[in-house]
Write a protein that holds these residues in place. Structure first.
Motif, PDB file in Angstrom:
ATOM      1  N   ALA A 121      -6.541  -8.521  -5.095  1.00  0.00           N
ATOM      2  CA  ALA A 121      -5.397  -9.170  -5.585  1.00  0.00           C
ATOM      3  C   ALA A 121      -4.081  -8.313  -5.194  1.00  0.00           C
ATOM      4  O   ALA A 121      -4.337  -7.141  -4.618  1.00  0.00           O
ATOM      5  CB  ALA A 121      -5.294  -9.140  -7.087  1.00  0.00           C
ATOM      6  N   PRO A 122      -2.929  -8.784  -5.348  1.00  0.00           N
ATOM      7  CA  PRO A 122      -1.861  -8.154  -4.625  1.00  0.00           C
ATOM      8  C   PRO A 122      -1.699  -6.429  -5.056  1.00  0.00           C
ATOM      9  O   PRO A 122      -1.290  -5.617  -4.262  1.00  0.00           O
ATOM     10  CB  PRO A 122      -0.551  -8.918  -4.991  1.00  0.00           C
ATOM     11  CG  PRO A 122      -1.329 -10.189  -4.962  1.00  0.00           C
ATOM     12  CD  PRO A 122      -2.564 -10.097  -5.744  1.00  0.00           C
ATOM     13  N   SER A 123      -1.952  -6.341  -6.236  1.00  0.00           N
ATOM     14  CA  SER A 123      -2.033  -4.870  -6.818  1.00  0.00           C
ATOM     15  C   SER A 123      -2.877  -3.968  -6.393  1.00  0.00           C
ATOM     16  O   SER A 123      -2.379  -2.680  -6.272  1.00  0.00           O
ATOM     17  CB  SER A 123      -2.039  -5.083  -8.430  1.00  0.00           C
ATOM     18  OG  SER A 123      -3.292  -5.495  -8.765  1.00  0.00           O
ATOM     19  N   VAL A 124      -4.025  -4.306  -5.621  1.00  0.00           N
ATOM     20  CA  VAL A 124      -4.785  -3.578  -5.171  1.00  0.00           C
ATOM     21  C   VAL A 124      -4.741  -3.719  -3.479  1.00  0.00           C
ATOM     22  O   VAL A 124      -5.677  -3.018  -3.040  1.00  0.00           O
ATOM     23  CB  VAL A 124      -6.181  -3.534  -5.591  1.00  0.00           C
ATOM     24  CG1 VAL A 124      -6.118  -2.890  -7.304  1.00  0.00           C
ATOM     25  CG2 VAL A 124      -6.855  -5.045  -5.625  1.00  0.00           C
ATOM     26  N   ASP A 125      -4.162  -4.779  -3.150  1.00  0.00           N
ATOM     27  CA  ASP A 125      -4.271  -5.107  -1.643  1.00  0.00           C
ATOM     28  C   ASP A 125      -3.157  -4.260  -0.852  1.00  0.00           C
ATOM     29  O   ASP A 125      -2.132  -4.692  -0.440  1.00  0.00           O
ATOM     30  CB  ASP A 125      -4.213  -6.488  -1.501  1.00  0.00           C
ATOM     31  CG  ASP A 125      -4.445  -6.966  -0.031  1.00  0.00           C
ATOM     32  OD1 ASP A 125      -4.922  -6.095   0.897  1.00  0.00           O
ATOM     33  OD2 ASP A 125      -4.349  -8.208   0.350  1.00  0.00           O
TER      34      ASP A 125
END
Length: 189
Positions: A67-71
Motif C-alpha cells: 500500500a502507498p504508506s509502505v511502498d
C-alpha cells in the motif's frame, strides 16, 4: 544501496525463520493472542513484526501488494533482495501490507469454492495492539478472546463468506496478532 538492502534480514536465517514461522502459526491458531516477533527489521516505515512476517512467509512465488504508506524504494529493494517476491496489484496479491484504510480500499482475492486457499493474507500496520475491544470466538479460542480492531463489520462480513475470505495479521512495532477468516467477531458489550 546494496548495504542498505542487506541490513534488516535474519542473521541466522534457518534458525530465526523456523522460530518465526512457529510463532506466526501459533498466532494464527490462537486468534487475538498478542505475541512479539523479533530477528529482523526492515526499513521504515515497516514495523519489525511486518518485516518478520514478510521474510518468513514471502518468496518468489508469493506476489505481494504494498500500500502507498509502505511502498517506498527502500522497502521495495529490501523485499526484493530478501524474498524475491513480485510486486502486484491488489487483485493478484497473496499478501498485502498497509494501514487499515489503505487495504480496505481494495478488493483482494478471497479464493474460489474449488480453491479457498487462493486468497490473500493482509498484514495490517496498526496502532498498539490490546486484548480489549472486539470479542472473538471460534476455533483456537477456549471461550472468548478480545482484540483491539479497527472495526467489526468488515470481519463479520469476512467470516460469513467462509470457507472463502481473507486472513489478517495485525502488527505494531514487534507486536503481532492474527485473525483468521474462521473467527467470529462481535462488538464489546
Amino acid at each position: 544501496m546494496q548495504t542498505q538492502t542487506l541490513e534488516g534480514g535474519f542473521s541466522n536465517a534457518p534458525v530465526q525463520s523456523a522460530r518465526a514461522f512457529r510463532e506466526i502459526m501459533t498466532a494464527m491458531a490462537r486468534p487475538g493472542v498478542i505475541t512479539a516477533l523479533d530477528g529482523a527489521r526492515g526499513p521504515a516505515p515497516l514495523s519489525q513484526a511486518a518485516s518478520v512476517l514478510i521474510l518468513t512467509l514471502c518468496d518468489p512465488e508469493t506476489p505481494i501488494y504494498l500500500a502507498p504508506s509502505v511502498d517506498v524504494p527502500a522497502v521495495r529493494a529490501w523485499v526484493t533482495f530478501h524474498t524475491g517476491a513480485p510486486f502486484v496489484a491488489p487483485d493478484r496479491a497473496q499478501f498485502a501490507v498497509g494501514t487499515w484504510p489503505e487495504l480496505t480500499a481494495h478488493d483482494f482475492p478471497i479464493g474460489t469454492p474449488e480453491f479457498p486457499d487462493r486468497s490473500a493474507t493482509l498484514i495490517v500496520e496498526s496502532g498498539p495492539l490490546a486484548a480489549s475491544g472486539a470479542v472473538l470466538k471460534g476455533p483456537g479460542i477456549k471461550t472468548a478472546s478480545a482484540l483491539s480492531l479497527p472495526e467489526t463489520a468488515a470481519f463479520q462480513r469476512n467470516a460469513a463468506r467462509f470457507p472463502l475470505g481473507l486472513d489478517y495479521f495485525f502488527t505494531h512495532k514487534d507486536q503481532l496478532a492474527a485473525l483468521p477468516r474462521t473467527t467470529q467477531v462481535t462488538t464489546c458489550m
